[in-house]
Design a protein around this motif. Structure first.
Motif, mmCIF file in Angstrom:
data_model
loop_
_atom_site.group_PDB
_atom_site.id
_atom_site.type_symbol
_atom_site.label_atom_id
_atom_site.label_comp_id
_atom_site.label_asym_id
_atom_site.label_seq_id
_atom_site.Cartn_x
_atom_site.Cartn_y
_atom_site.Cartn_z
ATOM 1 N N LYS A 234 -7.376 7.672 12.295
ATOM 2 C CA LYS A 234 -6.130 8.212 11.748
ATOM 3 C C LYS A 234 -5.031 7.168 11.834
ATOM 4 O O LYS A 234 -4.800 6.587 12.896
ATOM 5 C CB LYS A 234 -5.729 9.483 12.486
ATOM 6 N N LEU A 235 -4.378 6.932 10.691
ATOM 7 C CA LEU A 235 -3.377 5.874 10.569
ATOM 8 C C LEU A 235 -2.139 6.389 9.860
ATOM 9 O O LEU A 235 -2.220 7.340 9.079
ATOM 10 C CB LEU A 235 -3.936 4.726 9.711
ATOM 11 N N LEU A 236 -1.027 5.693 10.085
ATOM 12 C CA LEU A 236 0.174 5.895 9.272
ATOM 13 C C LEU A 236 0.328 4.646 8.421
ATOM 14 O O LEU A 236 0.502 3.540 8.945
ATOM 15 C CB LEU A 236 1.413 6.048 10.150
ATOM 16 N N ARG A 237 0.259 4.819 7.098
ATOM 17 C CA ARG A 237 0.351 3.664 6.187
ATOM 18 C C ARG A 237 1.710 3.668 5.511
ATOM 19 O O ARG A 237 2.081 4.628 4.862
ATOM 20 C CB ARG A 237 -0.772 3.725 5.139
ATOM 21 N N SER A 238 2.453 2.576 5.693
ATOM 22 C CA SER A 238 3.740 2.432 4.984
ATOM 23 C C SER A 238 3.505 1.463 3.822
ATOM 24 O O SER A 238 3.189 1.930 2.712
ATOM 25 C CB SER A 238 4.839 1.976 5.942
ATOM 26 N N LEU A 239 3.606 0.151 4.052
ATOM 27 C CA LEU A 239 3.267 -0.785 2.979
ATOM 28 C C LEU A 239 1.818 -0.568 2.543
ATOM 29 O O LEU A 239 0.954 -0.300 3.373
ATOM 30 C CB LEU A 239 3.395 -2.230 3.475
ATOM 31 N N MET B 162 0.092 -4.761 3.157
ATOM 32 C CA MET B 162 -0.162 -3.472 3.788
ATOM 33 C C MET B 162 0.300 -3.507 5.246
ATOM 34 O O MET B 162 0.215 -4.542 5.899
ATOM 35 C CB MET B 162 -1.671 -3.169 3.750
ATOM 36 N N LEU B 163 0.776 -2.341 5.742
ATOM 37 C CA LEU B 163 1.012 -2.191 7.179
ATOM 38 C C LEU B 163 0.554 -0.810 7.604
ATOM 39 O O LEU B 163 1.015 0.203 7.076
ATOM 40 C CB LEU B 163 2.491 -2.359 7.542
ATOM 41 N N THR C 97 -5.838 -10.719 7.636
ATOM 42 C CA THR C 97 -5.557 -9.462 8.339
ATOM 43 C C THR C 97 -5.079 -9.806 9.750
ATOM 44 O O THR C 97 -5.655 -10.669 10.417
ATOM 45 C CB THR C 97 -6.786 -8.526 8.417
ATOM 46 N N VAL C 98 -4.009 -9.125 10.163
ATOM 47 C CA VAL C 98 -3.412 -9.383 11.471
ATOM 48 C C VAL C 98 -3.404 -8.066 12.240
ATOM 49 O O VAL C 98 -2.855 -7.074 11.765
ATOM 50 C CB VAL C 98 -1.966 -9.898 11.318
ATOM 51 N N GLN D 193 -1.971 -2.888 11.976
ATOM 52 C CA GLN D 193 -2.666 -3.893 11.172
ATOM 53 C C GLN D 193 -1.813 -4.231 9.964
ATOM 54 O O GLN D 193 -1.364 -3.343 9.227
ATOM 55 C CB GLN D 193 -4.053 -3.450 10.727
ATOM 56 N N LEU D 194 -1.614 -5.528 9.804
ATOM 57 C CA LEU D 194 -0.801 -6.076 8.720
ATOM 58 C C LEU D 194 -1.706 -6.911 7.828
ATOM 59 O O LEU D 194 -2.541 -7.658 8.337
ATOM 60 C CB LEU D 194 0.284 -6.967 9.354
ATOM 61 N N TRP D 195 -1.550 -6.800 6.513
ATOM 62 C CA TRP D 195 -2.281 -7.675 5.594
ATOM 63 C C TRP D 195 -1.294 -8.645 4.958
ATOM 64 O O TRP D 195 -0.273 -8.206 4.403
ATOM 65 C CB TRP D 195 -2.975 -6.860 4.493
#
Ligand code: MN
Length: 285
Positions: free
Chosen positions: A22-27, A40-41, A66-67, A118-120
């Motif tokens: 389960k994630l919260l995706r903004s970007l 993506m974040l 991916t970070v 996680q940032l792309w």
């Protein structure tokens, strides 16, 4: 001097990715919520193992970086190059997928809180097919520096000016010159920075609300939202009447077309279809 103001608020959506985390995706929730070069974040935060135990079993990437930045918890990364790395509270991982990587990230805990991001980050066209690379950043490589007026900052990538001193994060030499900061402020605390006018910047509030801009232009950013900043060279961010914590990402836009299908991010649809064929035929990496 030109103060950057809050230009757009990206509210998160709840998504499930990997094996069912389960994630919260903004970007990255749509093509209109990217902030070039950031694609993506995701934020993950749960004390319920049901939300994270499925992890991210083996999956591919091509064309970007991916970070992963862990606030709390323990994950194990493994990839086709034979890299094996522990991701622990306060540590990070900077992975360049380049032409292709197949990796997994699986929880190394059966209880307790798992919390992080996680940032792309996109790669320029000329680097999308470079060899994959991986870097594990241990928590002690990301020290916290006190801010002159209270609070602290951690520098994961790039260089920041803190209390008159230039401080370098462990990640340097990325083409889009990313600055990746994790800032913690007491109630009413302030953070300011001079950043290049040609960079795109967004701020992600993960604890508390933020007030962004100088007093006369100040606008509020709700917690768990990404705030995209306008043009300018100065930023001023204030915690409201409660303590706050946020990520700040600044980077040089690529201004190149983005063609994405899931974990493949290229410049054209043909290149994405090639990536899918390469993966199917075992030629991605
Ligand atoms: Mn991945």
């Amino acid at each position: 001097m030109k103060m950057r103001v809050l230009k757009q608020i990206i509210e998160p959506i709840a998504v499930s990715d990997g094996g069912g985390v389960k994630l919260l995706r903004s970007l990255g929730q749509s093509p209109f919520t990217r902030v070039d070069p950031f694609l993506m974040l995701d934020e993950f935060s749960s004390a319920d193992p049901e939300d994270y135990m499925a992890g991210f079993p083996a999956h591919p990437h091509r064309g970007f970086e991916t970070v992963t930045y862990m606030l709390e918890g323990h994950m194990l990364h493994e990839d086709h190059l034979g890299n094996r790395g522990d991701l622990r509270s306060g540590g990070a991982q900077w992975m360049t997928a380049g032409r292709g990587i197949i990796h997994s990230e699986m929880p190394r805990q059966e209880s307790g809180r798992m919390r992080g991001f996680q940032l792309w980050v996109n790669l320029p066209a000329r680097e999308k097919m470079k060899p994959a690379a991986y870097r594990d950043i241990q928590p002690e490589e990301i020290p916290a520096y006190p801010l002159p007026e209270g609070g602290e900052v951690k520098i994961i990538a790039g260089t920041a000016l803190i209390g008159g001193q230039e401080i370098q994060g462990p990640i340097q030499g990325v083409s889009v010159h990313p600055l990746f900061l994790d800032v913690r402020l007491p109630a009413g605390g302030k953070f300011s920075q001079t950043l290049p006018t040609n960079h795109n910047i967004f701020v992600y509030a993960y604890e508390g609300w933020l007030a962004i801009g100088a007093a006369e232009t100040e606008s509020l950013l709700p917690v768990h939202s990404a705030g995209v900043l306008s043009d300018g060279n100065q930023i001023l961010i204030r915690a409201t009447d409660a303590p706050a914590a946020f990520l700040l990402l600044s980077g040089l836009p690529l201004n190149e077309p983005v063609a994405q299908y899931g974990p493949f991010v290229m410049n054209t649809r043909e290149e994405v279809e090639q990536a899918m064929r390469d993966y199917r035929d075992g030629r991605l990496v």
